[in-house]
Design a protein around this motif. Structure first.
Motif, PDB file in Angstrom:
ATOM      1  N   LYS A 109      34.943  42.904  42.421  1.00 27.58           N
ATOM      2  CA  LYS A 109      36.166  43.196  43.164  1.00 27.58           C
ATOM      3  C   LYS A 109      37.324  42.790  42.273  1.00 27.58           C
ATOM      4  O   LYS A 109      37.556  41.607  42.020  1.00 27.58           O
ATOM      5  N   ASP A 161      28.123  46.337  46.012  1.00 27.53           N
ATOM      6  CA  ASP A 161      28.934  46.634  47.203  1.00 27.53           C
ATOM      7  C   ASP A 161      29.840  47.843  46.997  1.00 27.53           C
ATOM      8  O   ASP A 161      30.068  48.618  47.935  1.00 27.53           O
ATOM      9  N   ASN A 162      30.378  48.012  45.786  1.00 22.17           N
ATOM     10  CA  ASN A 162      31.255  49.158  45.525  1.00 22.17           C
ATOM     11  C   ASN A 162      30.501  50.473  45.675  1.00 22.17           C
ATOM     12  O   ASN A 162      31.038  51.457  46.202  1.00 22.17           O
ATOM     13  N   ILE A 214      27.732  50.945  47.521  1.00 24.42           N
ATOM     14  CA  ILE A 214      27.420  51.111  48.944  1.00 24.42           C
ATOM     15  C   ILE A 214      28.647  51.599  49.706  1.00 24.42           C
ATOM     16  O   ILE A 214      28.549  52.419  50.628  1.00 24.42           O
ATOM     17  N   ARG A 215      29.798  51.124  49.297  1.00 25.27           N
ATOM     18  CA  ARG A 215      31.051  51.511  49.951  1.00 25.27           C
ATOM     19  C   ARG A 215      31.321  53.009  49.814  1.00 25.27           C
ATOM     20  O   ARG A 215      31.947  53.614  50.685  1.00 25.27           O
ATOM     21  N   ILE A 270      30.521  41.162  43.002  1.00 32.11           N
ATOM     22  CA  ILE A 270      30.082  41.476  44.370  1.00 32.11           C
ATOM     23  C   ILE A 270      28.820  42.338  44.375  1.00 32.11           C
ATOM     24  O   ILE A 270      28.461  42.917  45.406  1.00 32.11           O
ATOM     25  N   TYR A 290      36.389  49.303  42.341  1.00 30.22           N
ATOM     26  CA  TYR A 290      35.873  50.497  43.022  1.00 30.22           C
ATOM     27  C   TYR A 290      36.065  51.738  42.150  1.00 30.22           C
ATOM     28  O   TYR A 290      35.193  52.609  42.095  1.00 30.22           O
TER      29      TYR A 290
END
Length: 310
Positions: A57, A70-71, A73-74, A67, A279
């Protein structure tokens, strides 16, 4: 001279030859050193950095925070990302075939021995040099604007124009036309390929009674498939990376109603407008995977339709 003396002489020559080769290799590496430095600093280094940032992040205002995935999955729940993929796929799947078809048709016409071939070749190639520039994108915005050249021409025939760029149903079409207009580079490559086809094949087909269309589809086109494949791969990669045209025409927003929101434009907005650099890095690697998949599919499918001399 004895046999032992001859062996010693040959060994001495090999040692001298090896020393000379090593010296030449060192000189070659010295001259290649700037390129290796550029590869590491400009290409490999930033790629590795972006790969790391894709798992963090990072907002440009604070240190990166790891993280994990997570990016990525986002991305699954990002509706604007899904829309940008749809816009980009539409742009690629429509503009690339039309562009290559037009390029091949004009290459066939120019290959018939027109006078002033160099002039026509230069004129047709010029849009490829300018098509991705900011100036042409601004000009295109004026051409398809509410008071642009297209509406002026339609007015002469009593047809009421529209705001082609401001209408979500036609905005993407203007970008597709712009990409098709830059057919010069593949056309020149097609023309070079046509010049390499042996005339004896065409003459033999003509003697056998083949018509012009039969000679084209049964002789010219199969021999030209390696060139078509080369242009197809290059233009698909180039289309997926398109950014400037959509940025200028939409004012950087991808509007109207996200109809020109290319994937690269959305990536830019996430990274430099929203400062969501982690991201954006993940999106960049996802784009790399998409391009890699399409390239791999093209290479896999090429064995069924690309024909080589052997």
């Amino acid at each position: 001279m004895s046999a032992l003396g001859e062996l010693r002489s040959i060994g001495t020559k090999k040692v001298k030859g090896g020393s000379k080769a090593k010296t030449e290799n060192k000189a070659a590496y010295l001259f290649l050193l700037p390129w290796f430095l550029g590869l590491g600093v400009i290409t490999v280094g930033p790629m590795l950095a972006s790969l790391y940032l894709s798992f963090t992040k990072y907002t440009l205002l604070s240190p990166p925070e790891f993280i994990g995935i997570d990016n990525f999955i986002r991305m699954i729940g990002d509706e604007r990302l899904h829309n940008s993929l749809g816009v980009t796929f539409m742009y690629v799947f429509v503009s690339v075939p039309v562009q290559l078809g037009l390029a091949l048709a004009l290459a066939v016409v120019l290959n018939r021995g027109l006078s002033g071939l160099s002039f026509y070749r230069s004129v047709f190639y010029l849009p490829s040099l300018l098509g991705s520039s900011v100036a042409i994108a601004v000009l295109w915005k004026q051409v398809f604007g509410g008071q642009g050249l297209v509406n002026v021409l339609l007015g002469f025939f009593g047809i009421e124009g529209r705001g082609w760029i401001s209408d979500p149903s036609t905005a993407l079409s203007t970008l597709i036309i712009l990409n098709v207009w830059t057919f010069g580079a593949p056309m020149v490559i097609f023309l070079a390929g046509l010049r390499q086809i042996p005339q004896m094949y065409l003459e033999a087909a003509e003697v056998d009674g083949a018509t012009k269309w039969q000679r084209f589809f049964r002789v010219v086109l199969p021999l030209l498939t390696p060139i078509i494949f080369f242009n197809l791969v290059l233009q698909i990669i180039h289309a997926f990376q398109s950014f400037t045209q959509a940025f200028i025409i939409s004012g950087g927003t991808g509007g109207p109603a996200d109809s020109t929101l290319f994937y690269t434009l959305y990536l830019y907005n996430r990274g430099f407008a929203n400062f969501d650099m982690g991201y954006a890095a993940a999106m960049a690697w996802f784009l790399l995977v998409i391009i890699g998949i399409f390239t791999a599919i093209n290479f896999w499918a090429s064995k069924y339709w690309v024909f080589y001399d052997d």
